[in-house]
Design a protein around this motif. Sequence first.
Motif, PDB file in Angstrom:
ATOM      1  N   VAL A 253       0.967  -1.067  -0.181  1.00  0.00           N
ATOM      2  CA  VAL A 253      -0.008  -0.039   0.031  1.00  0.00           C
ATOM      3  C   VAL A 253       0.859   1.373   0.084  1.00  0.00           C
ATOM      4  N   TRP A 254       1.944   1.055   0.670  1.00  0.00           N
ATOM      5  CA  TRP A 254       2.945   2.395   0.899  1.00  0.00           C
ATOM      6  C   TRP A 254       3.597   2.791  -0.579  1.00  0.00           C
ATOM      7  N   VAL A 255       3.838   1.934  -1.469  1.00  0.00           N
ATOM      8  CA  VAL A 255       4.408   2.051  -2.565  1.00  0.00           C
ATOM      9  C   VAL A 255       3.389   3.070  -3.456  1.00  0.00           C
ATOM     10  N   ARG A 256       3.152   4.358  -3.063  1.00  0.00           N
ATOM     11  CA  ARG A 256       2.020   5.093  -3.532  1.00  0.00           C
ATOM     12  C   ARG A 256       1.935   5.033  -5.110  1.00  0.00           C
TER      13      ARG A 256
ATOM     14  N   ALA B 232       0.521   1.425  -6.000  1.00  0.00           N
ATOM     15  CA  ALA B 232      -0.633   1.193  -5.219  1.00  0.00           C
ATOM     16  C   ALA B 232      -1.887   1.682  -5.701  1.00  0.00           C
TER      17      ALA B 232
ATOM     18  N   ARG C 215      -5.176   0.141  -7.247  1.00  0.00           N
ATOM     19  CA  ARG C 215      -6.191   0.281  -6.809  1.00  0.00           C
ATOM     20  C   ARG C 215      -7.131   0.707  -7.977  1.00  0.00           C
TER      21      ARG C 215
ATOM     22  N   ILE D 189      -6.509  -5.383   2.057  1.00  0.00           N
ATOM     23  CA  ILE D 189      -5.257  -5.335   2.358  1.00  0.00           C
ATOM     24  C   ILE D 189      -4.910  -6.688   3.223  1.00  0.00           C
TER      25      ILE D 189
ATOM     26  N   GLY E 263      -0.027  -5.753   4.519  1.00  0.00           N
ATOM     27  CA  GLY E 263       0.402  -4.742   3.923  1.00  0.00           C
ATOM     28  C   GLY E 263       0.323  -4.344   2.268  1.00  0.00           C
TER      29      GLY E 263
ATOM     30  N   TYR F 147      -1.776  -4.540  -1.140  1.00  0.00           N
ATOM     31  CA  TYR F 147      -3.230  -4.948  -1.723  1.00  0.00           C
ATOM     32  C   TYR F 147      -3.399  -6.378  -2.426  1.00  0.00           C
TER      33      TYR F 147
END
Lengths: 461, 461
Positions: free
Chosen positions: A372-375, A378, A382, A396, A399, A401
């Motif tokens: 999720v944090w690798v924008r 991600a 999404r 999720i 961590g 998706y």
Amino acid sequence: MNDITPKNTIIERINMESLKKSILEKIKPTEKEREHLTKVADELMYKIDCLTFKVGLVGVKTQLVGSAARGTWISGTHDLDIFITFPDDTSREDLESYGLSVGRQVAKEAEYWDEHYAEHPYVKMRYKGFDVDLVPCYRVSSASSIISAVDRTPFHNEFIKANLNGLEDDVLLLKQFMRGTGVYGSELKTEGFSGYLTELLVINYGSFEKVLEAASNWRPGLLLDILEHGTLKFDDPLVVIDPTDPKRNVAAALSLDKFCTFVDVARSFLGIPDESMFFSSLIPPISDIEIVERLEKKGSSLLAIVFKTPDVVDDIFYPQFAKMENSVVPMLDKNEFTVLKAGKWSGEDSVVMLELMSGTLPNVKMHRGPPVWVRDHAEKFRDKYVDNEDAYSFTIKDGFYVAEIPRKHVSAVELLEKELANCSLGKHISKSVKAGFDILEGKQVLELKEDGFRSFLNGWL
Amino acid sequence: MNDITPKNTIIERINMESLKKSILEKIKPTEKEREHLTKVADELMYKIDCLTFKVGLVGVKTQLVGSAARGTWISGTHDLDIFITFPDDTSREDLESYGLSVGRQVAKEAEYWDEHYAEHPYVKMRYKGFDVDLVPCYRVSSASSIISAVDRTPFHNEFIKANLNGLEDDVLLLKQFMRGTGVYGSELKTEGFSGYLTELLVINYGSFEKVLEAASNWRPGLLLDILEHGTLKFDDPLVVIDPTDPKRNVAAALSLDKFCTFVDVARSFLGIPDESMFFSSLIPPISDIEIVERLEKKGSSLLAIVFKTPDVVDDIFYPQFAKMENSVVPMLDKNEFTVLKAGKWSGEDSVVMLELMSGTLPNVKMHRGPPVWVRDHAEKFRDKYVDNEDAYSFTIKDGFYVAEIPRKHVSAVELLEKELANCSLGKHISKSVKAGFDILEGKQVLELKEDGFRSFLNGWL
């Protein structure tokens, strides 16, 4: 009490001796057979000498090499390797044209002959019951200065003849044992032990039994260097430095599984010496009924990929066949089909057999996306799946998706039908597959009736 | 052309402001509500002061702490945390007995009350519409010299009151946003954000929107240390050093997935600000028909482990429930059942949901043994399987022995029925499971009718 062990050992030794004797009676050429071979070989070499003399080829000599020359041939095999050796300043063109021309002349008296191409062309013929190779080569001063690969053979001959010292029977036993257990032959189809390698093993360890005793404790990475002159590192399971060439591993063609098979059968034989291990009993073809019974008992899914065997020599075909297996299995794995095992057989048609946990998979597939944090990634993931009508859910997990999406291939048969031609198959197999192939599933395998295939399947399934 | 962006930004800002206003109208306590709370809190504290004076407890003071004291409580929530603070030289026995005794006295006028046990006992009661905790604690000179865990709370109170500086509305918005998106609450059932943590985030970043903007780019391992006084390393996804205790991570309870969920919803909200995200709409219960439809559409195998929820508090139960999932899933994996996902729900009964690639496996199992060259193990493995009547075949693959043997568990239901009680389940769940459990498969899940479960299933399946 303590004398039980020695007594047993003596009995074992007697048993082993009588067993070896019994086998040698079957595989050792008789004096008559030997004389016949020598006569035919001499006859051929005389013919060649006359021919080369007649055309004024100065410095050309003939030499019998291979097991026939070393006294390590097995009764009933009728191979003669005759080398026509040229001085090392002969041009390659001359060597090839004169070599072939001499071969063709001799072949006039053959029952059957044809030309083959390795590094240079040579003649193969059937002559008075023998399979004869007439191979031109360079006569060089040492094996390290060879010009073509076959030039090495005369040096092998020389080393074996000088060092075997009466161990010929042990070589015969070892060769026959390896034949019977399916590990003899260094061609790419077998990936086993060459004749020269068996001879070196006997020289190194001292006898047939000592080879087996040593092999029982072999581990991959073993290095045997009889002359202690090796200069290179090799990654092969067995490394036997060529006494005639410090840079060559004689066992380079041996696969890990054939190495292990030999370790396995060596232990078995020393545990319970059994003559039948020397003579591979043909596995009988499996019947339709038995195939069905085994399929039902195992409950797994059986697939067969069938295509026409391309018309190329084994050493070209088998590496491609292995490449095919090593390409198809990961493709199935990648699509989440669990391959329990794979196997292959080749006759007029070639068959890759696949045993799967299941030939079908559920429609839903868990498609793990980026963390999720690798924008950047991600957000793209999404956008693609979160409100996708085809997707089942979007969550999720740890961590990452995870999108539940429809699976592209729910059937292994369909997957293979669609994607086989895109696998990495090798030139000739690829061409054959593109011309057409069948995927048989479960009982459809009964359509494959060839005895050879059914024998293979009996051992494999 | 270039002025489009600023214009849009202004419009967005206006939209955001009106959205925030609309939400605050719903969640911010009215003046009347606020006065009522102050009145009830003062009344209770006065009662306690009188009681302690009467029995001659010198140095005991009362203090309102928590969101009620900080002006960060959401309208409609009626929680009062009243701390009865004792001098730090009070013995633990005295603190516990006097604390409890004072609580019990006050509780005489409660509509309902009972005693709870954390690090020491305290009284919970329902009083004039409020849920009141009467918690005895030590009054220490600094948060680093606390004697029991609750002693820290008054320091939190002090820090927030001194630093929030009119950002109370932002805290309200953030709390409500976290509630609506399911990440609010630091108890072990939720593993989300505590009230104190939301307050610190607003102080750190400056506003509700700034917290969301920052969170959109958060990565696990983030460290926020407002006073720059942290002394320890933490492994948690988010580390927020407690301004009142340099050795404490305020976000220790936050799980990676709740951290990521917050990152995810922060991005979504900033992308398209949507009031509905603040108010989690209850997922409607899924109907029998829809369960059947989804099962058919997915094609996977659904299992439910159902057992009676043990009678323990959530903070004891939920870690055990997580442990159960983390024990059952690997057990299935080890037996080659592919678990696509797992989920859990708890009401009167507790349910572990499992979605499998397939609930059944073939009879045959590939049992990989030792490498052939590890002689001791290899010989034992060989002896066990090579002529075993139950085994299907025995081969060498990549240097390892492989025996094809009958699979012990071909059905996931049977495996769970046999082995669940042997899984690592935690004390109370283990007891409950040993008393009895059901494994439901596929459509049998329809037997579970509870609305709460059906809502959960609607979101999970």
